[in-house]
Scaffold this motif. Sequence first.
Motif, PDB file in Angstrom:
ATOM      1  N   LEU A 115     -38.612 -11.360 -35.614  1.00 25.68           N
ATOM      2  CA  LEU A 115     -39.976 -11.216 -35.104  1.00 25.68           C
ATOM      3  C   LEU A 115     -40.201 -12.179 -33.938  1.00 25.68           C
ATOM      4  CD1 LEU A 115     -42.854 -10.008 -35.360  1.00 25.68           C
ATOM      5  CD2 LEU A 115     -43.340 -11.871 -36.980  1.00 25.68           C
ATOM      6  N   TRP A 138     -38.467 -10.922 -30.902  1.00 25.29           N
ATOM      7  CA  TRP A 138     -39.191  -9.761 -30.388  1.00 25.29           C
ATOM      8  C   TRP A 138     -40.432 -10.210 -29.611  1.00 25.29           C
ATOM      9  CZ3 TRP A 138     -44.129  -7.879 -31.291  1.00 25.29           C
ATOM     10  CH2 TRP A 138     -44.395  -6.591 -30.793  1.00 25.29           C
ATOM     11  N   ILE A 139     -41.174 -11.174 -30.156  1.00 26.44           N
ATOM     12  CA  ILE A 139     -42.370 -11.670 -29.470  1.00 26.44           C
ATOM     13  C   ILE A 139     -41.982 -12.271 -28.124  1.00 26.44           C
ATOM     14  CG2 ILE A 139     -44.243 -13.366 -29.511  1.00 26.44           C
ATOM     15  CD1 ILE A 139     -44.217 -13.040 -32.617  1.00 26.44           C
ATOM     16  N   GLN A 182     -41.392  -9.485 -25.728  1.00 30.15           N
ATOM     17  CA  GLN A 182     -42.631  -8.817 -25.327  1.00 30.15           C
ATOM     18  C   GLN A 182     -43.409  -9.671 -24.329  1.00 30.15           C
ATOM     19  OE1 GLN A 182     -43.363  -5.541 -26.377  1.00 30.15           O
ATOM     20  NE2 GLN A 182     -41.253  -5.901 -26.978  1.00 30.15           N
ATOM     21  N   ARG A 218     -46.842  -7.911 -35.005  1.00 31.92           N
ATOM     22  CA  ARG A 218     -46.383  -6.978 -33.963  1.00 31.92           C
ATOM     23  C   ARG A 218     -47.562  -6.237 -33.324  1.00 31.92           C
ATOM     24  NH1 ARG A 218     -40.842  -5.835 -33.675  1.00 31.92           N
ATOM     25  NH2 ARG A 218     -39.642  -6.870 -35.307  1.00 31.92           N
ATOM     26  N   THR A 219     -48.505  -5.805 -34.134  1.00 29.51           N
ATOM     27  CA  THR A 219     -49.694  -5.123 -33.614  1.00 29.51           C
ATOM     28  C   THR A 219     -50.481  -6.048 -32.696  1.00 29.51           C
ATOM     29  OG1 THR A 219     -49.830  -3.666 -35.538  1.00 29.51           O
ATOM     30  CG2 THR A 219     -51.871  -3.997 -34.282  1.00 29.51           C
ATOM     31  N   THR A 265     -48.568  -6.713 -29.400  1.00 27.73           N
ATOM     32  CA  THR A 265     -48.628  -5.518 -28.557  1.00 27.73           C
ATOM     33  C   THR A 265     -49.986  -5.404 -27.884  1.00 27.73           C
ATOM     34  OG1 THR A 265     -46.993  -4.377 -29.917  1.00 27.73           O
ATOM     35  CG2 THR A 265     -48.432  -2.995 -28.562  1.00 27.73           C
TER      36      THR A 265
END
Length: 178
Positions: free
Chosen positions: A52, A55-56, A59, A167-168, A171
């Motif tokens: 996670l 991934w952050i 992003q 994640r939401t 995003t």
Amino acid sequence: MHGAFDPHFWFDPLRVKIAVYDIAARLAAIDPDNADVYFRNALAYGEELDELHAWIQDQVSALAPERRQLVTSHDSLSYFAELYGFEVIGLVIPSLSTHVEPSAEHIAELVEVIREHDVPALFGETTVSDRLAQAVARETGAEVVQLYSGSLGPEGSGADTYLGMVRTNVTRIVEALK
């Protein structure tokens, strides 16, 4: 009231990982017969938290550093901002608590900060009234984007687990600031 400490550590998956390991150790101390299960589960979830975090970072890398400015409903994203290179430049409610009523002077100063920095979005929270954030948004033209903070989202929302909630939120933050 939160007192002097910021309880919003869950916006930092690396701090959550520490908490998960601490919980596993405490459960193992209480229930030594199942210690291996607690530690195995903590390690597996720790790997998911590392994924996670990566991934952050990926992003957030899509945002130019000068776009990483946050205006939030209250002071809940400090850990997130520190870890991922954001700056919290304004708070609708100038507190760790959501029970503080901001002054008219504070709101006027916030409107000026948003205009000065050309901030496209204010980040509200699904568990906090967005009445003031909406008023500030009307004055500035910024959009109010709701984040999950004090609770997970309903089943099927994509934010119904911790990993999904983060994640939401990420995003929504990245899309709103592009």
